[in-house]
Design a protein around this motif. Sequence first.
Motif, PDB file in Angstrom:
ATOM      1  N   GLY A  50     -39.382 -65.759   5.446  1.00 30.48           N
ATOM      2  CA  GLY A  50     -39.870 -65.039   6.612  1.00 30.48           C
ATOM      3  C   GLY A  50     -39.379 -65.625   7.919  1.00 30.48           C
ATOM      4  N   ILE A  51     -39.343 -66.941   8.001  1.00 24.40           N
ATOM      5  CA  ILE A  51     -38.890 -67.589   9.232  1.00 24.40           C
ATOM      6  C   ILE A  51     -37.401 -67.327   9.447  1.00 24.40           C
ATOM      7  N   LEU A  52     -36.624 -67.438   8.394  1.00 27.17           N
ATOM      8  CA  LEU A  52     -35.187 -67.180   8.509  1.00 27.17           C
ATOM      9  C   LEU A  52     -34.933 -65.726   8.914  1.00 27.17           C
ATOM     10  N   ALA A  53     -35.682 -64.795   8.334  1.00 28.01           N
ATOM     11  CA  ALA A  53     -35.521 -63.383   8.694  1.00 28.01           C
ATOM     12  C   ALA A  53     -35.875 -63.150  10.154  1.00 28.01           C
ATOM     13  N   ALA A  54     -36.931 -63.814  10.643  1.00 23.66           N
ATOM     14  CA  ALA A  54     -37.319 -63.671  12.045  1.00 23.66           C
ATOM     15  C   ALA A  54     -36.233 -64.216  12.969  1.00 23.66           C
ATOM     16  N   LEU A  55     -35.651 -65.353  12.601  1.00 20.01           N
ATOM     17  CA  LEU A  55     -34.573 -65.911  13.415  1.00 20.01           C
ATOM     18  C   LEU A  55     -33.357 -64.990  13.442  1.00 20.01           C
ATOM     19  N   ARG A  56     -33.085 -64.348  12.333  1.00 21.83           N
ATOM     20  CA  ARG A  56     -31.938 -63.434  12.283  1.00 21.83           C
ATOM     21  C   ARG A  56     -32.184 -62.171  13.109  1.00 21.83           C
ATOM     22  N   ARG A  57     -33.455 -61.809  13.324  1.00 26.77           N
ATOM     23  CA  ARG A  57     -33.781 -60.632  14.144  1.00 26.77           C
ATOM     24  C   ARG A  57     -33.839 -60.972  15.629  1.00 26.77           C
ATOM     25  N   SER A  58     -33.701 -62.234  15.952  1.00 26.78           N
ATOM     26  CA  SER A  58     -33.821 -62.687  17.333  1.00 26.78           C
ATOM     27  C   SER A  58     -32.770 -62.012  18.221  1.00 26.78           C
ATOM     28  N   PRO A  59     -33.146 -61.685  19.458  1.00 32.82           N
ATOM     29  CA  PRO A  59     -32.157 -61.100  20.377  1.00 32.82           C
ATOM     30  C   PRO A  59     -31.066 -62.093  20.779  1.00 32.82           C
TER      31      PRO A  59
END
Length: 79
Positions: A50-59
């Motif tokens: 989940g954390i990695l996915a959130a970082l990949r969605r970062s602007p």
Amino acid sequence: MARFEVIALDSDRDLIRSLARRLAEEGPDASRLRAVVSQSIAREPAPKGGILAALRRSPMVGADLDLTRPREEGRKVDP
């Protein structure tokens, strides 16, 4: 209706009986209670990554940031 036998703590006897009594009643209260209990019991663990996915969605992804820092030797410390 069906009869069930459960193994539980003796201190939970009244709680389980009152829960079973309430669930046996038809109506909105029984449905609401059933939904709350089902949701709290069936709660699945959070998916991994989940954390990695959130970082990949970062602007900031693909922003070409220069994150290098100058290398310094440090300061002299008296022994």
